[in-house]
Design a protein around this motif. Structure first.
Motif, PDB file in Angstrom:
ATOM      1  N   PHE A  14      -4.887  27.940   6.111  1.00 23.88           N
ATOM      2  CA  PHE A  14      -5.702  27.437   7.217  1.00 23.88           C
ATOM      3  C   PHE A  14      -7.115  27.953   7.012  1.00 23.88           C
ATOM      4  N   GLY A  15      -7.951  27.104   6.403  1.00 27.02           N
ATOM      5  CA  GLY A  15      -9.287  27.519   6.032  1.00 27.02           C
ATOM      6  C   GLY A  15     -10.367  26.871   6.858  1.00 27.02           C
ATOM      7  N   PRO A  16     -11.627  26.958   6.407  1.00 23.97           N
ATOM      8  CA  PRO A  16     -12.768  26.394   7.141  1.00 23.97           C
ATOM      9  C   PRO A  16     -12.628  24.896   7.400  1.00 23.97           C
ATOM     10  N   LEU A  17     -12.080  24.146   6.418  1.00 25.21           N
ATOM     11  CA  LEU A  17     -11.915  22.710   6.607  1.00 25.21           C
ATOM     12  C   LEU A  17     -10.966  22.422   7.767  1.00 25.21           C
ATOM     13  N   ASN A  18      -9.866  23.163   7.848  1.00 24.82           N
ATOM     14  CA  ASN A  18      -8.914  22.958   8.941  1.00 24.82           C
ATOM     15  C   ASN A  18      -9.545  23.257  10.293  1.00 24.82           C
ATOM     16  N   ILE A  19     -10.331  24.337  10.348  1.00 23.08           N
ATOM     17  CA  ILE A  19     -10.999  24.702  11.604  1.00 23.08           C
ATOM     18  C   ILE A  19     -12.003  23.628  12.002  1.00 23.08           C
ATOM     19  N   ALA A  20     -12.762  23.121  11.009  1.00 24.03           N
ATOM     20  CA  ALA A  20     -13.740  22.068  11.297  1.00 24.03           C
ATOM     21  C   ALA A  20     -13.049  20.817  11.825  1.00 24.03           C
TER      22      ALA A  20
END
Length: 484
Positions: free
Chosen positions: A241-247
């Motif tokens: 769960f990285g920056p892309l998922n958070i975005a």
């Protein structure tokens, strides 16, 4: 719905026989439900072969499945609303035609990109089919047999899910991967003929009256974008769960907020926000999400437990995993008849009680009795799920105004899909965390067994939460009428 505890027609007495016309109409709806479920499960088994055929990575060929699921999830509510406005019969015929034609395009696709695009079109057709099959029950089946009809549709969905892997394996081995999609051509043509021949005509006057208000294009786009962002947020990354998922999650939240704002300002909204004041409808949607999350745990955790903890071979794992769908298929019609005889609200609670028991058993029995304990727990959980589905769909759809059946049916299917998508991510994360292994595929049998136990403790808590919602929604004086 005007009461929190609807009186199910025929409850407590033998239901009258279904008229022949209704039987044929229900046959066309059942085949549509079978096709949409088969479209998901039959493609999964072909991913390794497709990766080799297109010289692609597993992450790339995953889009063959993801494109189909995203199309259904993002468009199913809009498809239901279109049916309410322009006529459910003509739209269902168009949906079956699109699904069938897209299946042929999938089979003929020369590149992976074109195959993914064709799968998205196939998903659009499936969204129409899934949204409108339940909506049609109110027009084709007597109220006293609504539960039986919902049970049959649940059975056909389970048959499609169970049939896909085995049928797909046979087709790939004998005739190649393109037959995974060609097989839908004869089935689609049969469904199209039955629907054209036996479904009741659209009510032109009602359609014109509703159509004057227009279709909410902006609301549909905002909802689709929000749902797509959420679905991608919880599926991309293969467990990380990285920056892309958070975005993507932030984009989903923004899209949802804009959607709610738009719905409060347009003359003919996609979803009338007042309808969510109906505690029965709102509770049913929440329960659908929770229950689907629980069921997804069996699909996410089960294969790892059977192979890593019990040491079963691939063929045996596939055989054991088919037990649940087979039991679901066998119990669906029986569940529907129980709903008709004993009443939908009571059977919602009964189904959830069985799911609580089955989830708790999955956290305990496999550790005590191994494979026998796993199968015994599944044999409790899956009939409970089918009973819940038949009863929950009935209690929602039986009294929905005719001009809102499509959109409410779409909401029911959407809540289920969101639960499955969320369950795949959340329950997978719970399992991995509880196993305390950086790579679950290399975890020890003891670690996998521990992860299985904790995952189904969480699943049991979710089932208890769903049961609490069910009992709370039946408290006196808490329902409001669905906005027409």
């Amino acid at each position: 719905m005007s009461k929190p505890i609807p009186t199910q027609p025929g409850a407590g007495a033998a239901s009258p026989p279904m008229p022949p016309a209704a039987r044929w109409a229900l046959a066309s709806l059942s085949l549509s439900m079978l096709l949409s479920a088969l479209g998901t499960s039959i493609a999964n088994v072909g991913l390794p072969t497709l990766a080799q055929a297109f010289n692609a990575s597993f992450q790339e060929v995953q889009w063959i499945v993801l494109a189909y699921l995203l199309a259904i999830t993002t468009l199913i509510v809009g498809a239901g609303r279109l049916g309410d406005i322009f006529g459910r019969r003509r739209l269902l015929l168009a949906g079956i035609s699109l699904f069938t034609a897209a299946s042929v395009l999938c089979a003929a696709a020369p590149t992976l990109g074109l195959l993914v695009a064709a799968r998205a079109l196939q998903g659009l057709g499936a969204a129409v089919m899934m949204a409108l099959t339940m909506a049609f029950v109110g027009e084709t089946v007597p109220k006293a047999r609504t539960g039986s009809a919902m049970g049959l549709l649940g059975t056909m969905s389970a048959v499609g899910t169970a049939l896909g892997p085995s049928l797909g394996g046979v087709l790939i081995a004998g005739l190649g991967w393109r037959t995974l999609f060609f097989v839908n051509l004869p089935l689609g043509l049969l469904a199209l003929f039955l629907a054209w021949r036996h479904l009741p005509p659209d009510r032109a006057a009602g359609a014109e009256k509703t159509g004057k208000a227009g279709f909410d294009v902006l609301g549909t786009l905002l909802l689709a974008l929000a749902l797509a962002a959420y679905a991608l947020a919880v599926t991309l990354g293969r467990g990380s769960f990285g920056p892309l998922n958070i975005a993507l999650l932030l984009a989903a939240a923004l899209g949802a907020g804009l959607f709610v704002l738009a719905q409060s300002r347009v003359a003919s909204p996609l979803l009338r926000l007042a309808m969510f004041r109906d505690r029965v409808l709102s509770a049913s949607l929440v329960m659908n999400v929770l229950v689907a999350t629980v069921m997804m745990a069996t699909l996410v955790v089960g294969p790892f437990y059977l192979s890593r903890a019990l040491g079963l071979g691939t063929a045996m794992v596939g055989l054991v995993l088919s037990v649940g769908p087979v039991i679901s298929a066998l119990s669906g019609v029986v569940a529907g008849r129980l709903v008709d005889r004993l009443g939908a609200p009571a059977m919602v609670a009964a189904g959830l009680v069985a799911m609580v028991a089955g989830s708790a058993a999955l956290s305990v029995l496999p550790g005590l009795f191994g494979l026998a304990g796993y199968i015994a727990a599944i044999a409790v959980l899956t009939p409970g799920y089918q009973l819940f589905q038949a009863a929950n769909n009935t209690v929602v759809m039986v009294d929905v105004p005719p001009d809102r059946r499509g959109v409410v049916s779409g909401l029911l299917n959407l809540s289920r899909n969101l639960g499955l998508i969320t369950g795949a991510s959340v329950m997978g994360a719970v399992f991995a965390f509880a196993s305390a292994a950086s790579d679950i595929t290399a975890a020890s049998p003891e670690a996998v067994a521990g992860g299985m136990r904790i995952a189904f403790v969480v699943a049991t808590a979710l089932a208890v939460a769903a049961l609490t919602v069910a009992l709370g929604s039946r408290a006196p004086g808490r329902a409001a009428k669905v906005a027409a």
